[in-house]
Design an enzyme around this catalytic site. Sequence first.
Site, short mmCIF file in Angstrom:
data_model
loop_
_atom_site.label_atom_id
_atom_site.label_comp_id
_atom_site.label_asym_id
_atom_site.label_seq_id
_atom_site.Cartn_x
_atom_site.Cartn_y
_atom_site.Cartn_z
N ASN A 137 1.34 3.44 -2.90
CA ASN A 137 1.88 3.89 -4.20
C ASN A 137 1.34 5.25 -4.59
O ASN A 137 2.07 6.11 -5.07
CB ASN A 137 1.51 2.90 -5.31
CG ASN A 137 2.11 1.53 -5.11
OD1 ASN A 137 3.02 1.37 -4.33
ND2 ASN A 137 1.58 0.54 -5.83
N GLU B 226 -12.03 -4.92 -5.28
CA GLU B 226 -12.60 -3.57 -5.05
C GLU B 226 -11.87 -2.49 -5.85
O GLU B 226 -12.39 -1.39 -6.01
CB GLU B 226 -12.52 -3.22 -3.55
CG GLU B 226 -13.47 -4.00 -2.65
CD GLU B 226 -13.03 -5.45 -2.43
OE1 GLU B 226 -11.81 -5.73 -2.42
OE2 GLU B 226 -13.93 -6.32 -2.31
N ASN B 227 -10.66 -2.82 -6.35
CA ASN B 227 -9.88 -1.79 -7.05
C ASN B 227 -10.49 -1.37 -8.40
O ASN B 227 -10.09 -0.35 -8.97
CB ASN B 227 -8.43 -2.27 -7.27
CG ASN B 227 -7.59 -2.23 -6.01
OD1 ASN B 227 -6.64 -2.99 -5.85
ND2 ASN B 227 -7.92 -1.33 -5.08
N ARG C 176 -0.64 9.13 -10.10
CA ARG C 176 -0.66 7.92 -9.27
C ARG C 176 0.04 6.73 -9.94
O ARG C 176 0.69 5.92 -9.29
CB ARG C 176 -2.11 7.54 -8.93
CG ARG C 176 -2.82 8.56 -8.03
CD ARG C 176 -4.27 8.16 -7.81
NE ARG C 176 -4.38 6.83 -7.25
CZ ARG C 176 -4.20 6.55 -5.95
NH1 ARG C 176 -3.95 7.52 -5.10
NH2 ARG C 176 -4.32 5.32 -5.52
N SER D 55 -8.34 -5.29 4.51
CA SER D 55 -8.84 -5.05 3.15
C SER D 55 -9.13 -6.32 2.35
O SER D 55 -8.72 -6.43 1.19
CB SER D 55 -7.88 -4.15 2.38
OG SER D 55 -7.72 -2.92 3.03
N SER E 57 -7.16 -5.69 -6.08
CA SER E 57 -8.27 -6.32 -5.36
C SER E 57 -9.56 -6.26 -6.17
O SER E 57 -9.68 -5.48 -7.12
CB SER E 57 -8.47 -5.63 -4.00
OG SER E 57 -9.14 -4.40 -4.19
N ASP F 130 0.83 -1.21 0.00
CA ASP F 130 0.00 0.00 0.00
C ASP F 130 0.87 1.26 0.00
O ASP F 130 1.98 1.25 0.53
CB ASP F 130 -0.90 -0.03 1.25
CG ASP F 130 -2.05 0.96 1.14
OD1 ASP F 130 -2.30 1.50 0.05
OD2 ASP F 130 -2.72 1.19 2.18
N ARG G 179 0.06 7.70 -2.69
CA ARG G 179 0.59 8.78 -1.84
C ARG G 179 2.05 9.08 -2.19
O ARG G 179 2.47 10.23 -2.20
CB ARG G 179 0.46 8.40 -0.36
CG ARG G 179 -0.89 8.76 0.22
CD ARG G 179 -1.15 8.04 1.51
NE ARG G 179 -1.46 6.64 1.29
CZ ARG G 179 -1.47 5.72 2.24
NH1 ARG G 179 -1.16 6.05 3.47
NH2 ARG G 179 -1.80 4.48 1.95
C1 FPP Z 1 -2.12 0.20 -3.23
O1 FPP Z 1 -1.60 1.53 -3.20
C2 FPP Z 1 -1.56 -0.47 -4.37
C3 FPP Z 1 -2.28 -1.01 -5.39
C4 FPP Z 1 -3.75 -0.98 -5.45
C5 FPP Z 1 -1.62 -1.65 -6.53
C6 FPP Z 1 -0.43 -2.49 -6.17
C7 FPP Z 1 0.42 -2.58 -7.37
C8 FPP Z 1 1.76 -2.54 -7.39
C9 FPP Z 1 2.61 -2.53 -6.20
C10 FPP Z 1 2.53 -2.47 -8.64
C11 FPP Z 1 2.28 -3.48 -9.65
C12 FPP Z 1 2.26 -4.89 -9.18
C13 FPP Z 1 2.71 -5.91 -9.92
C14 FPP Z 1 2.55 -7.30 -9.46
C15 FPP Z 1 3.40 -5.70 -11.19
P1 FPP Z 1 -2.60 2.73 -3.37
O2 FPP Z 1 -2.67 3.10 -4.80
O3 FPP Z 1 -3.92 2.40 -2.75
O4 FPP Z 1 -1.87 3.84 -2.56
P2 FPP Z 1 -2.55 5.02 -1.73
O5 FPP Z 1 -3.29 4.38 -0.59
O6 FPP Z 1 -1.38 5.82 -1.29
O7 FPP Z 1 -3.45 5.77 -2.67
#
Ligand code: FPP
Length: 246
Positions: free
Chosen positions: A26, A71-72, A37, A200, A69, A24, A28
């Site tokens: 990315n 939910e994403n 983002r 989550s 997820s 989690d 931010r």
């Molecule tokens: C959550 O951070 C992250 C994700 C929903 C995506 C995860 C993906 C990766 C780490 C990169 C790609 C993965 C692979 C396997 C190639 P967020 O976006 O919810 O961060 P935030 O809470 O700061 O907004």
Amino acid sequence: MAQDLSKSSSTQTSSPAHVAIIMDGNGRWAQLRGQPRLMGHRAGAKRIREIVQTCPNVGVKYLTIFAFSTENWKRTQSEVSGLMTLFRQYIKREARNLAKEGVRVRFIGDRVRLDDKLVKLMDELEQLTETNDRVHLTIALNYGSRDEVARATKRLAHDVAIGKLLVADIGEETLPKYLDTCVLPDPDLVVRTSGEARISNFLLWQSAYSEYEFVDTLWPDFSAEIFENIVDRFKSRDRRFGGIKV
Ligand code: FPP
């Protein structure tokens, strides 16, 4: 049922065999740099290799990472399609390296909603690495634990309907055989980055007795050193699995 004595009460001295990570922060990370983002997701994808490579050095055999997820899908269309492109690029870019390093890759989650091209790449990477055994990397993609349990229940009910499974034989060991994770051990340790302390919808059934670590680091800043420290801290935890210390 015979009691599993290996899981009664122990002070950890060994590494967690299976670590699951909620990557989690990315978004931010990117926002802090005034970037879109997706740049955070790209930076996050680059962190995976180092963590996978660290696993054998610290005694971690299974690593499961939460990439997308169920939910994403609620995110903007441009973020979702950017992530899907990133998953395809990641598989194409990393396949040879993962295969060479002895990593067995598996995907969990529902593939039905995923694009055909991505599913083909996922299938190919699973096949390419299926004889590897140095590290087992599981990528949760379009994964939600409740969705997984619902899909598993459907398959279980089908087996009851066709007489392959008797209702009287259903016990707590039955459902795991139908989960996407059926060939994996339960996670010993679940880590979430970015300072959020919630699960989550990740591995709900499987993490019944997992230890948890919530670290403030945003995923793109996560490092081998932080991972090693987390594994070290796990070793001093007192895991009782509901029993008492003897
Ligand atoms: C959550 O951070 C992250 C994700 C929903 C995506 C995860 C993906 C990766 C780490 C990169 C790609 C993965 C692979 C396997 C190639 P967020 O976006 O919810 O961060 P935030 O809470 O700061 O907004």
